[in-house]
Design an enzyme around this catalytic site. Structure first.
Site, PDB file in Angstrom:
ATOM      1  CG  HIS A 205      -2.191   0.923   1.424  1.00 33.96           C
ATOM      2  ND1 HIS A 205      -3.287   1.039   1.769  1.00 33.96           N
ATOM      3  CD2 HIS A 205      -1.910   2.372   0.781  1.00 33.96           C
ATOM      4  CE1 HIS A 205      -3.847   1.962   1.558  1.00 33.96           C
ATOM      5  NE2 HIS A 205      -3.094   3.148   1.153  1.00 33.96           N
TER       6      HIS A 205
ATOM      7  CG  HIS B  34      -1.399   6.362  -2.107  1.00 34.19           C
ATOM      8  ND1 HIS B  34      -2.716   6.121  -3.003  1.00 34.19           N
ATOM      9  CD2 HIS B  34      -1.782   5.888  -1.166  1.00 34.19           C
ATOM     10  CE1 HIS B  34      -3.531   5.567  -2.077  1.00 34.19           C
ATOM     11  NE2 HIS B  34      -3.120   5.517  -0.945  1.00 34.19           N
TER      12      HIS B  34
ATOM     13  CB  THR C 287      -4.989   8.436  -9.296  1.00 29.97           C
ATOM     14  OG1 THR C 287      -4.718   8.362  -7.985  1.00 29.97           O
ATOM     15  CG2 THR C 287      -6.237   8.855  -9.800  1.00 29.97           C
ATOM     16  N   PRO C 288      -4.289   7.228 -12.538  1.00 27.21           N
ATOM     17  CG  PRO C 288      -4.506   5.560 -14.009  1.00 27.21           C
ATOM     18  CD  PRO C 288      -4.832   5.798 -12.553  1.00 27.21           C
ATOM     19  CE  LYS C 289      -2.547  12.225 -10.075  1.00 27.74           C
ATOM     20  NZ  LYS C 289      -1.983  10.764 -10.139  1.00 27.74           N
TER      21      LYS C 289
ATOM     22  N   GLY D 293      -8.559   8.338  -2.345  1.00 27.78           N
ATOM     23  CA  GLY D 293      -8.883   9.747  -2.326  1.00 27.78           C
ATOM     24  C   GLY D 293      -9.254  10.284  -1.128  1.00 27.78           C
TER      25      GLY D 293
ATOM     26  CG  HIS E 238      -7.877   4.054   0.601  1.00 31.76           C
ATOM     27  ND1 HIS E 238      -7.223   3.271  -0.555  1.00 31.76           N
ATOM     28  CD2 HIS E 238      -6.735   4.625   1.144  1.00 31.76           C
ATOM     29  CE1 HIS E 238      -5.990   3.823  -0.570  1.00 31.76           C
ATOM     30  NE2 HIS E 238      -5.638   4.603   0.617  1.00 31.76           N
TER      31      HIS E 238
ATOM     32  CD  GLU F 220      -8.355   6.803   4.142  1.00 30.15           C
ATOM     33  OE1 GLU F 220      -8.969   6.656   3.012  1.00 30.15           O
ATOM     34  OE2 GLU F 220      -7.467   7.464   4.453  1.00 30.15           O
TER      35      GLU F 220
ATOM     36  CG  ASP G  92       0.526   8.628   1.092  1.00 29.86           C
ATOM     37  OD1 ASP G  92       0.616   8.597  -0.119  1.00 29.86           O
ATOM     38  OD2 ASP G  92      -0.491   8.706   1.839  1.00 29.86           O
TER      39      ASP G  92
HETATM   40  P1  IMP Z   1      -1.212   9.339  -6.778  1.00 28.17           P
HETATM   41  O1  IMP Z   1      -2.389   8.464  -7.147  1.00 28.17           O
HETATM   42  O2  IMP Z   1       0.241   8.465  -7.411  1.00 28.17           O
HETATM   43  O3  IMP Z   1      -1.264  10.693  -7.507  1.00 28.17           O
HETATM   44  O4  IMP Z   1      -0.813   9.446  -5.220  1.00 28.17           O
HETATM   45  C1  IMP Z   1      -1.473  10.178  -4.584  1.00 28.17           C
HETATM   46  C2  IMP Z   1      -3.064  10.062  -4.484  1.00 28.17           C
HETATM   47  O5  IMP Z   1      -3.278   8.840  -3.627  1.00 28.17           O
HETATM   48  C3  IMP Z   1      -3.714  11.220  -3.571  1.00 28.17           C
HETATM   49  O6  IMP Z   1      -4.104  12.162  -4.293  1.00 28.17           O
HETATM   50  C4  IMP Z   1      -4.854  10.330  -3.029  1.00 28.17           C
HETATM   51  O7  IMP Z   1      -5.851  10.315  -4.059  1.00 28.17           O
HETATM   52  C5  IMP Z   1      -4.337   9.162  -2.766  1.00 28.17           C
HETATM   53  N1  IMP Z   1      -4.130   8.887  -1.112  1.00 28.17           N
HETATM   54  C6  IMP Z   1      -2.690   8.720  -0.932  1.00 28.17           C
HETATM   55  N2  IMP Z   1      -2.922   8.759   0.497  1.00 28.17           N
HETATM   56  C7  IMP Z   1      -4.249   8.399   0.826  1.00 28.17           C
HETATM   57  C8  IMP Z   1      -4.880   8.349   2.085  1.00 28.17           C
HETATM   58  O8  IMP Z   1      -4.439   8.215   3.141  1.00 28.17           O
HETATM   59  N3  IMP Z   1      -6.280   8.171   2.070  1.00 28.17           N
HETATM   60  C9  IMP Z   1      -6.978   8.240   0.671  1.00 28.17           C
HETATM   61  N4  IMP Z   1      -6.252   8.544  -0.414  1.00 28.17           N
HETATM   62  C10 IMP Z   1      -4.821   8.550  -0.318  1.00 28.17           C
HETATM   63 ZN    ZN Z   2      -3.837   4.817   0.873  1.00 26.70          ZN
END
Ligand code: IMP
Ligand code: ZN
Length: 379
Positions: free
Chosen positions: A23, A25, A108-110, A206, A233, A236, A312
């Site tokens: 887990h 990100h 998250t693909p953007k 998210g 998730h 939370e 993270d």
């Molecule tokens: P990315 O998907 O590579 O852009 O990683 C960052 C994204 O992961 C954030 O914008 C959130 O959408 C998601 N994210 C990271 N940490 C958390 C968390 O603790 N809870 C929910 N979403 C998270």
């Molecule tokens: Zn997370």
């Protein structure tokens, strides 16, 4: 559980043992130094005012709202393909450096029209980042469905291969809770298309107070029908209806699970859903009053499937070794417990049985080395 008295020794042990990260990100794991460098550069170009963001980046102990504000900043700083590739490379190298042997990295693909970025091209940039890893031997999957490694085929005579740390990397595509049903479906279709590139599952993440479960359900159901594992998730924040709906969906894993009631745990226990535990993340985002009341202890004592993760590393200034150490120190686990905890996670990875076999062998080799060097360590 026997308390380990030598904390420094335990810290070193948690760093040295092979570990599995399930887990993490991508954009939450950016190095602080890289973030500052990117912010400075954008400041010089006049895109942002560096002085306004410097203290945000350097701040420790952020609230949940501040964390999501920081993610918005990350998305401004890391919007071009080149930066995405660079971040991917650095994140993989950082995990490998602390003996993570299998990494399931989620992102998250953007879409970003201004930068000519689509979800597909974003993912291509991630794959290019994996390809560019050169300080460690990162193994993912190429177009032919064969494992691709920087040093593939691994040659016994290639001293560079033999000296480099090996890390298996697989990808999860995240659906952001701000997205629509159509956008979520687009991500699932992309994940299915990119299975050959090492995409092994879907994540829902998210801001937990944004979006409705029913919005994502069609895409998540489709993923399931197509045999793509799903992790959510879950819990939370306190949201009984959503937690129940999520557990009824029978996800392959859940992350956090901070606000499950006893009846929810009963359901999770019956279906043995593995829980991704992120101690520092839960503390920093104030999910708990103290680490001593974290549900890790109950789950661990009940032998519920669980895996320690970082969430993270950049955002929460942590590492997987640190999360292991925190668990050992707080809950009084010993060296053997920590090694076993790490090895247990092999069963919860989304990669295929061949990869599981290879990771099992890495753990066995580590134990063999220990037994040779310290015959008494097991007793
Ligand atoms: P990315 O998907 O590579 O852009 O990683 C960052 C994204 O992961 C954030 O914008 C959130 O959408 C998601 N994210 C990271 N940490 C958390 C968390 O603790 N809870 C929910 N979403 C998270
Ligand atoms: Zn997370």
């Amino acid at each position: 559980m026997e308390k380990c008295t030598n904390l420094a020794e335990m810290k070193e042990w948690c760093r040295a043992i092979p570990k599995i990260e399930l887990h993490a990100h991508l954009n939450g794991c950016i190095r602080d130094s890289t973030l500052l460098e990117l912010a400075k550069l954008l400041g010089e170009k006049g895109v942002i005012i560096f002085a306004d963001v410097e203290h945000v980046i350097r701040k420790c102990g952020r609230s949940l709202t501040e964390c999501f504000q920081l993610f918005d900043l990350f998305h401004i700083l890391a919007t071009d393909h080149e930066t995405i590739s660079r971040i991917t490379k650095e994140v993989v190298e950082d995990f490998a450096a602390e003996e993570v042997v299998y990494l399931e990295l989620r992102t998250t693909p953007k879409n970003n029209e201004a930068k000519g970025m689509t979800k597909r091209s974003y993912m291509k940039a991630v794959i290019n980042g994996l390809r560019s890893v050169d300080t460690v031997d990162a193994s993912f999957i190429n177009l032919n469905g064969k494992t691709e490694s920087f040093c593939e085929p691994m040659q016994k005579s290639c001293t560079t291969c033999m000296e480099k740390k090996k890390i298996y990397v697989r990808l999860l595509l995240s659906i952001d809770r701000r997205e629509t049903t159509a956008a979520a479906m687009e991500t699932v279709c992309l994940a299915l298309e990119m299975r050959e590139f090492g995409v092994v599952g879907i994540d829902l993440s998210g801001n937990p107070v944004v979006g409705e479960w029913d919005t994502f359900l069609p895409a998540l159901k489709y993923a399931k029908e197509q045999g793509l594992p799903v992790t959510l998730h879950c819990g939370e924040v306190s949201n009984k209806m959503e937690i129940q709906a999520m557990l009824n969906f029978s996800p392959d894993r859940i992350g956090h699970a901070c606000f499950l009631d006893e009846d929810d745990w009963e359901k999770a226990r019956l279906s043995q859903i593995p829980v991704e535990i992120c101690l520092t993340s839960n503390l920093r985002t104030q999910r708990l009053s103290s680490i001593h009341v974290h549900h890790f202890a109950n789950l661990y004592n009940a032998n519920h499937p669980l895996v320690l993760c970082t969430d993270d590393t950049g955002l929460f200034s942590t590492s997987l070794s640190n999360e292991y150490y925190l668990a050992a120190e707080t809950f009084g686990l010993d060296k053997k417990d920590m090694l076993q905890l790490g090895a247990n996670a092999i069963e919860f990875v989304f990669a295929d049985s061949e990869v599981k076999k290879a990771i099992r062998e890495i753990f066995r080799a580590f134990e063999r080395r220990l037994t040779d060097e310290f015959p008494s360590w097991k007793s």
